[in-house]
Design a protein around this motif. Sequence first.
Motif, PDB file in Angstrom:
ATOM      1  N   MET A  51      -2.831  -0.123  -6.310  1.00  0.00           N
ATOM      2  CA  MET A  51      -3.079   1.242  -6.755  1.00  0.00           C
ATOM      3  C   MET A  51      -4.586   1.517  -6.911  1.00  0.00           C
ATOM      4  O   MET A  51      -5.049   2.618  -6.638  1.00  0.00           O
ATOM      5  CB  MET A  51      -2.370   1.513  -8.073  1.00  0.00           C
ATOM      6  CG  MET A  51      -2.307   2.992  -8.441  1.00  0.00           C
ATOM      7  SD  MET A  51      -1.515   3.320 -10.033  1.00  0.00           S
ATOM      8  CE  MET A  51       0.145   2.712  -9.702  1.00  0.00           C
ATOM      9  N   PRO A  63       0.804  -1.234   0.000  1.00  0.00           N
ATOM     10  CA  PRO A  63       0.000   0.000   0.000  1.00  0.00           C
ATOM     11  C   PRO A  63       0.830   1.272   0.000  1.00  0.00           C
ATOM     12  O   PRO A  63       0.403   2.292  -0.548  1.00  0.00           O
ATOM     13  CB  PRO A  63      -0.830  -0.132   1.282  1.00  0.00           C
ATOM     14  CG  PRO A  63      -0.051  -1.075   2.154  1.00  0.00           C
ATOM     15  CD  PRO A  63       0.606  -2.026   1.219  1.00  0.00           C
ATOM     16  N   TYR A  64       2.008   1.256   0.601  1.00  0.00           N
ATOM     17  CA  TYR A  64       2.828   2.474   0.676  1.00  0.00           C
ATOM     18  C   TYR A  64       3.338   2.863  -0.704  1.00  0.00           C
ATOM     19  O   TYR A  64       3.267   4.031  -1.106  1.00  0.00           O
ATOM     20  CB  TYR A  64       3.986   2.260   1.639  1.00  0.00           C
ATOM     21  CG  TYR A  64       3.535   1.939   3.040  1.00  0.00           C
ATOM     22  CD1 TYR A  64       2.998   2.932   3.863  1.00  0.00           C
ATOM     23  CD2 TYR A  64       3.619   0.642   3.540  1.00  0.00           C
ATOM     24  CE1 TYR A  64       2.556   2.640   5.144  1.00  0.00           C
ATOM     25  CE2 TYR A  64       3.185   0.342   4.819  1.00  0.00           C
ATOM     26  CZ  TYR A  64       2.659   1.338   5.621  1.00  0.00           C
ATOM     27  OH  TYR A  64       2.224   1.047   6.887  1.00  0.00           O
ATOM     28  N   GLN A  65       3.847   1.885  -1.446  1.00  0.00           N
ATOM     29  CA  GLN A  65       4.350   2.187  -2.786  1.00  0.00           C
ATOM     30  C   GLN A  65       3.199   2.559  -3.716  1.00  0.00           C
ATOM     31  O   GLN A  65       3.300   3.512  -4.498  1.00  0.00           O
ATOM     32  CB  GLN A  65       5.094   0.967  -3.351  1.00  0.00           C
ATOM     33  CG  GLN A  65       5.756   1.232  -4.696  1.00  0.00           C
ATOM     34  CD  GLN A  65       6.509   0.012  -5.214  1.00  0.00           C
ATOM     35  OE1 GLN A  65       6.156  -1.114  -4.891  1.00  0.00           O
ATOM     36  NE2 GLN A  65       7.541   0.224  -5.990  1.00  0.00           N
ATOM     37  N   ALA A  66       2.064   1.838  -3.602  1.00  0.00           N
ATOM     38  CA  ALA A  66       0.908   2.129  -4.455  1.00  0.00           C
ATOM     39  C   ALA A  66       0.363   3.523  -4.176  1.00  0.00           C
ATOM     40  O   ALA A  66      -0.010   4.254  -5.102  1.00  0.00           O
ATOM     41  CB  ALA A  66      -0.180   1.074  -4.233  1.00  0.00           C
ATOM     42  N   ALA A  67       0.325   3.901  -2.891  1.00  0.00           N
ATOM     43  CA  ALA A  67      -0.185   5.231  -2.528  1.00  0.00           C
ATOM     44  C   ALA A  67       0.688   6.324  -3.122  1.00  0.00           C
ATOM     45  O   ALA A  67       0.191   7.349  -3.620  1.00  0.00           O
ATOM     46  CB  ALA A  67      -0.241   5.361  -1.009  1.00  0.00           C
ATOM     47  N   GLY A  68       1.987   6.114  -3.103  1.00  0.00           N
ATOM     48  CA  GLY A  68       2.901   7.109  -3.672  1.00  0.00           C
ATOM     49  C   GLY A  68       2.668   7.309  -5.153  1.00  0.00           C
ATOM     50  O   GLY A  68       2.599   8.443  -5.639  1.00  0.00           O
ATOM     51  N   ALA A 104      -0.112   6.612  -6.854  1.00  0.00           N
ATOM     52  CA  ALA A 104      -1.449   7.181  -7.083  1.00  0.00           C
ATOM     53  C   ALA A 104      -1.482   8.672  -6.771  1.00  0.00           C
ATOM     54  O   ALA A 104      -2.009   9.477  -7.551  1.00  0.00           O
ATOM     55  CB  ALA A 104      -2.474   6.433  -6.234  1.00  0.00           C
ATOM     56  N   HIS A 105      -0.915   9.067  -5.633  1.00  0.00           N
ATOM     57  CA  HIS A 105      -0.945  10.475  -5.225  1.00  0.00           C
ATOM     58  C   HIS A 105      -0.147  11.353  -6.184  1.00  0.00           C
ATOM     59  O   HIS A 105      -0.535  12.499  -6.460  1.00  0.00           O
ATOM     60  CB  HIS A 105      -0.396  10.618  -3.802  1.00  0.00           C
ATOM     61  CG  HIS A 105      -1.271   9.951  -2.782  1.00  0.00           C
ATOM     62  ND1 HIS A 105      -0.816   9.623  -1.519  1.00  0.00           N
ATOM     63  CD2 HIS A 105      -2.565   9.532  -2.839  1.00  0.00           C
ATOM     64  CE1 HIS A 105      -1.796   9.048  -0.843  1.00  0.00           C
ATOM     65  NE2 HIS A 105      -2.867   8.978  -1.634  1.00  0.00           N
ATOM     66  N   HIS A 157      -7.049   0.387  -5.130  1.00  0.00           N
ATOM     67  CA  HIS A 157      -7.617   0.637  -3.805  1.00  0.00           C
ATOM     68  C   HIS A 157      -7.290   2.050  -3.329  1.00  0.00           C
ATOM     69  O   HIS A 157      -8.132   2.766  -2.801  1.00  0.00           O
ATOM     70  CB  HIS A 157      -7.077  -0.387  -2.810  1.00  0.00           C
ATOM     71  CG  HIS A 157      -7.479  -0.129  -1.387  1.00  0.00           C
ATOM     72  ND1 HIS A 157      -8.761  -0.344  -0.921  1.00  0.00           N
ATOM     73  CD2 HIS A 157      -6.765   0.346  -0.331  1.00  0.00           C
ATOM     74  CE1 HIS A 157      -8.817  -0.040   0.357  1.00  0.00           C
ATOM     75  NE2 HIS A 157      -7.627   0.404   0.756  1.00  0.00           N
TER      76      HIS A 157
END
Length: 313
Positions: free
Chosen positions: A311, A281-286, A288-289, A313
């Motif tokens: 990504m 989730p940390y890498q995907a959040a980066g 996506a943001h 989610h």
Amino acid sequence: MLKNLLPLPAFFLVGSYTIAVQVIFIREFMVVFFGNELCLGIILTCWLIGIALGATVGGKISKKRNINCCSFSIFLIITSLLPFIQISCIRLIRKILLIPPGEFISLLSLIISTFILILPFSFMIGLIFPTGCKLLEGKESNKAHSIGLVYICEAFGSLLGGVLLTFFMIQSLNHYEIVSIISLLILLMGLLLSSTEKSKKALIVTSLSVILLLANLYLLFSGYVSQFDDLLVRIRWNAYGNHLDLSASLNSRYQNIVLAQHNDQYSLFGNGQYIESFPDPYQAAGFAHFVLSQHPHPRTILLIGGGSTGMLH
């Protein structure tokens, strides 16, 4: 007549065995070396040097002594056994050299270890060609004709072996099973060749061929060959020292693929190199943001690929 024709299928099988083992060696080296084009160049260079050395020695042997079916069978037996040992050594090389986790093997160590590990088999293949020509020369009136027959049979064997390996064997069998199956045919051919001679030496070679043939059959069909391959795969994986548990390892047509696990997270590796982890989730959040921040009010989003790793989610 049968005795005169027997060497021809032997050369055909040697061609198939050679291309199969060469490809398997390259694939194994690429995994432990985190390979690239430089590694490929070094591997093929060492292979050709071994071939040249073997051909030189084989040429000298052929000039000094007569090559009969029994002598050629001994070369076939040695050649059939070497890949089992060499593949094991390739998979253990990182442990032997004490390479730290994630570190590439230094250029000098890579060159030396590649040469040592490839030399035995490539030397024997180089040795077999001139001795095979000498063996067939005694059965042919034309010396050039015998050399041409050896080359043609070996070339057709390489062609068929490459097709079968690429499109059928790689994806359904592990490397030890492939080597074991082809070595069965090599040993059988050695048995047939040595049985055409009538001497004490031929009897010993024939008996040895029978023993190795039966042992290979037992180990292959009992599943011990596959178990040994799995054991060495795990030892190779542990040599990376990345503290991940090996979940699965398989060979695609293009590379070795490994799935490893740590707690609830899985990581994917190709030829020993890390590709990605999921869920992350940390890498995907980066990711996506960063994309969403490029628009003042993002409402409609097109996502092509990457959704499975978090990504979406």
